[in-house]
Every structure is written in structure tokens, then in C-alpha cells.
Design an enzyme around this catalytic site. Structure first.
Site, PDB file in Angstrom:
ATOM      1  N   THR A   1       6.661  -0.598   1.585  1.00  0.00           N
ATOM      2  CA  THR A   1       7.997  -1.092   1.525  1.00  0.00           C
ATOM      3  C   THR A   1       9.116  -0.280   1.050  1.00  0.00           C
ATOM      4  O   THR A   1       8.929   0.829   0.530  1.00  0.00           O
ATOM      5  CB  THR A   1       8.171  -2.284   0.281  1.00  0.00           C
ATOM      6  OG1 THR A   1       7.708  -1.683  -0.838  1.00  0.00           O
ATOM      7  CG2 THR A   1       7.168  -3.486   0.646  1.00  0.00           C
TER       8      THR A   1
ATOM      9  N   SER B   1      11.943   0.192  -1.271  1.00  0.00           N
ATOM     10  CA  SER B   1      12.358  -0.699  -2.446  1.00  0.00           C
ATOM     11  C   SER B   1      13.844  -1.288  -2.477  1.00  0.00           C
ATOM     12  O   SER B   1      14.531  -0.761  -1.548  1.00  0.00           O
ATOM     13  CB  SER B   1      12.260   0.433  -3.627  1.00  0.00           C
ATOM     14  OG  SER B   1      11.118   1.020  -3.705  1.00  0.00           O
TER      15      SER B   1
ATOM     16  N   HIS C   1       1.795  10.340   2.159  1.00  0.00           N
ATOM     17  CA  HIS C   1       0.282  10.835   2.808  1.00  0.00           C
ATOM     18  C   HIS C   1       0.028  10.076   4.156  1.00  0.00           C
ATOM     19  O   HIS C   1      -0.948  10.393   4.464  1.00  0.00           O
ATOM     20  CB  HIS C   1      -0.557  10.194   1.664  1.00  0.00           C
ATOM     21  CG  HIS C   1      -0.854   8.912   1.292  1.00  0.00           C
ATOM     22  ND1 HIS C   1      -1.721   8.218   0.817  1.00  0.00           N
ATOM     23  CD2 HIS C   1      -0.136   7.824   1.701  1.00  0.00           C
ATOM     24  CE1 HIS C   1      -1.655   7.053   0.781  1.00  0.00           C
ATOM     25  NE2 HIS C   1      -0.470   6.477   1.301  1.00  0.00           N
TER      26      HIS C   1
HETATM   27  N1  SAH Z   1      10.692   5.393  -1.891  1.00  0.00           N
HETATM   28  C1  SAH Z   1      10.219   4.631  -0.863  1.00  0.00           C
HETATM   29  C2  SAH Z   1       8.942   3.865  -1.319  1.00  0.00           C
HETATM   30  C3  SAH Z   1       7.823   3.605  -0.272  1.00  0.00           C
HETATM   31  S1  SAH Z   1       6.407   2.488  -0.819  1.00  0.00           S
HETATM   32  C4  SAH Z   1      11.081   3.817  -0.089  1.00  0.00           C
HETATM   33  O1  SAH Z   1      11.853   3.032  -0.858  1.00  0.00           O
HETATM   34  O2  SAH Z   1      11.288   3.639   1.076  1.00  0.00           O
HETATM   35  C5  SAH Z   1       5.536   3.684  -1.635  1.00  0.00           C
HETATM   36  C6  SAH Z   1       5.208   4.793  -0.532  1.00  0.00           C
HETATM   37  O3  SAH Z   1       4.172   5.645  -1.208  1.00  0.00           O
HETATM   38  C7  SAH Z   1       4.454   4.223   0.633  1.00  0.00           C
HETATM   39  O4  SAH Z   1       5.317   4.795   1.603  1.00  0.00           O
HETATM   40  C8  SAH Z   1       3.159   5.067   0.594  1.00  0.00           C
HETATM   41  O5  SAH Z   1       2.657   5.450   1.888  1.00  0.00           O
HETATM   42  C9  SAH Z   1       3.276   6.144  -0.397  1.00  0.00           C
HETATM   43  N2  SAH Z   1       2.099   6.520  -1.122  1.00  0.00           N
HETATM   44  C10 SAH Z   1       1.061   6.036  -1.582  1.00  0.00           C
HETATM   45  N3  SAH Z   1       0.143   6.929  -2.115  1.00  0.00           N
HETATM   46  C11 SAH Z   1       0.417   7.891  -1.679  1.00  0.00           C
HETATM   47  C12 SAH Z   1      -0.056   9.361  -2.120  1.00  0.00           C
HETATM   48  N4  SAH Z   1      -1.226   9.520  -2.816  1.00  0.00           N
HETATM   49  N5  SAH Z   1       0.633  10.543  -1.829  1.00  0.00           N
HETATM   50  C13 SAH Z   1       1.991  10.194  -1.014  1.00  0.00           C
HETATM   51  N6  SAH Z   1       2.459   9.308  -0.871  1.00  0.00           N
HETATM   52  C14 SAH Z   1       1.877   7.787  -1.219  1.00  0.00           C
END
Ligand code: SAH
Length: 239
Positions: free
Chosen positions: A58, A60, A116
Site C-alpha cells: 500500500t 501509506s 524487494h
Molecule cells: N513507503 C511506501 C510503503 C509501501 S508498503 C509507500 O508509502 O508507498 C511496504 C513496502 O515494503 C512494500 O512495498 C513491500 O514490497 C516492501 N517490503 C516488504 N518487505 C521488504 C523487504 N524485506 N525489503 C524491502 N522492501 C520490503
């Protein structure tokens, strides 16, 4: 709280966040006015709510991005002691916050967004390139996106001519909830530096809290629990 700041335009959303006390710092406000959330949120961009961006991720809610930026602001903006701030955005997702922070680091600063999921890394780049301002930041090298496991942080060598560089980070934003404050991440935080990280305190996702983890100029670490949240977890990439 989530819906109160909804607006019909980017500027109205920002004004409502200010009016509702979610955004107090004028530097943060100026950055939010520069970045149109419509380039990042596939629907209802001016609603103060998270939206799906695919891949179980998502973007945020705006008030969360505001709170994160306010907590990190003193470590993001350039100062005499920190002329070239280096900022890491883990779980960059839509790329919205990565772009916002790139507006704040100044000419010599650097923001790296780490995902990732390759498609989401590319989504962040694509979204940023929708506006002239974002394209200029990408071209300048002041902002970059990479694919990797954010729990291990990110090593980005100092750029040529980068003053006060080094490989660590002045500010680390973690956009997904962590099982713990990963040692590798903590070791990449500069002295002084601050990490804003949601932690899954009970390991089951029911009790997540955001923490500010500070490293002072002598390397001493202090932790402050801020408030409860519901974030998607930091995980292994889906196979
Ligand atoms: N800051 C972003 C938040 C996205 S949601 C925004 O507001 O658009 C959280 C994100 O963390 C997802 O896109 C997911 O793919 C990523 N994520 C989850 N585990 C991860 C990991 N181990 N390393 C890097 N990214 C990760």
C-alpha cells in the site's frame, strides 16, 4: 484521524493536515506541496487513507507520511555539520516518500529507496518520472531506487566529491513493520542519526509500534516508542 484531512486537491490535503495538527514543520509542508500524490496513488490520492498499489503493498496514508517526515526532518535537511545528508527509505513502494525526502536533502544529498519486489522498485521510478520535478531529481542522481532485502539495509558508496559522505545513513525510514530492529540496519546508521521504524512488538502483527532509534555523536543508542500502527510486514520477497 485517518479521514479527517481528506481534500479535493493536493494543496487542500496538505492544508488539512496542517489544520489537524498532523504537519507542523514548514519545511515538511513545502515538500508536500511540491509532490502531487496523484502521481503515486492509483486512486483517491487526496484521501487521507492508505491505498493498494498491488503486490500486497500500500501507499501509506498521508498523515503517516507527514508524521514520518516530521520525525526525521532534522536528519534529512542539510546543515553545516551535515552538508550532504544521506537518507535510506526501506520499502519504497509507490516512491512517494522517497520523492518527498529527496525534495528536502538539498543539492548534495542522496535518498535511496529500497524494494524487494522489482516491479515496485520500477513503479517508484515510473511514478517519480511523471512530473518534471521528479525527473530532474532522478537525473541529478540525488535519488535512486534499488532492489534488495531492506532488513540488511543498503550500501551505497559515497559519490565523487560528496562531502562528509561515508557509507552510512543520517536517516533511515522503514515503511513496513520489522520483527526487530535489525542489527545490520542499526550498524548503518551514522552517529548522529535517526531511524524511524515500525516494530511488530508481539511478533504476530497485533501490536506494532513506531520507534525512533537515535544514535548520538558518540554512538550511544536510545529508543523512543511513539505510537501504535498497522503496517504490512517486512518479509522475504514472494516466490
Ligand atoms: N513507503 C511506501 C510503503 C509501501 S508498503 C509507500 O508509502 O508507498 C511496504 C513496502 O515494503 C512494500 O512495498 C513491500 O514490497 C516492501 N517490503 C516488504 N518487505 C521488504 C523487504 N524485506 N525489503 C524491502 N522492501 C520490503
Amino acid at each position: 484521524m485517518a479521514w479527517r484531512s481528506t481534500g479535493v486537491s493536493n494543496s487542500e490535503l496538505v492544508e488539512n493536515l496542517v489544520r489537524n495538527g498532523m504537519m507542523k514543520d514548514p519545511r515538511v509542508k513545502a515538500a508536500f506541496l511540491k509532490v502531487d500524490r496523484a502521481h503515486y496513488s492509483p486512486r483517491s490520492p487526496y484521501e487521507d487513507a492508505p491505498q493498494s498499489i498491488g503486490h500486497s503493498a500500500t501507499i501509506s496514508a498521508p498523515h503517516m507520511h507527514a508524521t514520518a517526515t516530521e520525525n526525521l526532518i532534522d536528519y534529512i535537511v542539510p546543515t553545516d555539520a551535515r552538508p550532504a545528508p544521506r537518507v535510506l527509505d526501506i520499502g519504497s513502494g509507490s516512491g512517494y516518500l522517497t520523492h518527498l525526502m529527496a525534495e528536502l536533502v538539498g543539492d548534495k544529498g542522496l535518498v535511496v529507496g529500497v524494494e524487494h519486489i522489482r516491479e515496485l522498485k520500477e513503479l517508484g521510478e515510473k511514478n517519480m518520472a511523471k512530473g518534471a520535478d521528479g525527473r530532474a531529481l532522478l537525473d541529478s542522481g540525488r535519488v535512486k531506487f534499488g532492489v534488495g532485502d531492506g532488513r540488511k539495509g543498503w550500501v551505497e558508496p559515497a559519490r565523487e566529491g560528496e562531502e562528509g559522505g561515508g557509507e552510512g545513513w543520517d536517516a533511515i525510514h522503514v515503511g513496513a513493520s520489522a520483527k526487530e530492529v535489525h542489527e545490520e540496519l542499526l550498524s548503518q546508521l551514522k552517529s548522529p542519526g535517526r531511524m524511524f521504524i515500525p516494530v511488530d512488538d508481539d511478533g504476530a502483527g497485533w501490536s506494532q509500534h513506531v520507534w525512533n532509534i537515535d544514535k548520538d555523536e558518540n554512538g550511544n543508542i536510545s529508543r523512543k516508542r511513539l505510537f501504535g500502527v498497522r503496517y504490512v510486514p517486512l518479509t522475504d520477497p514472494p516466490v
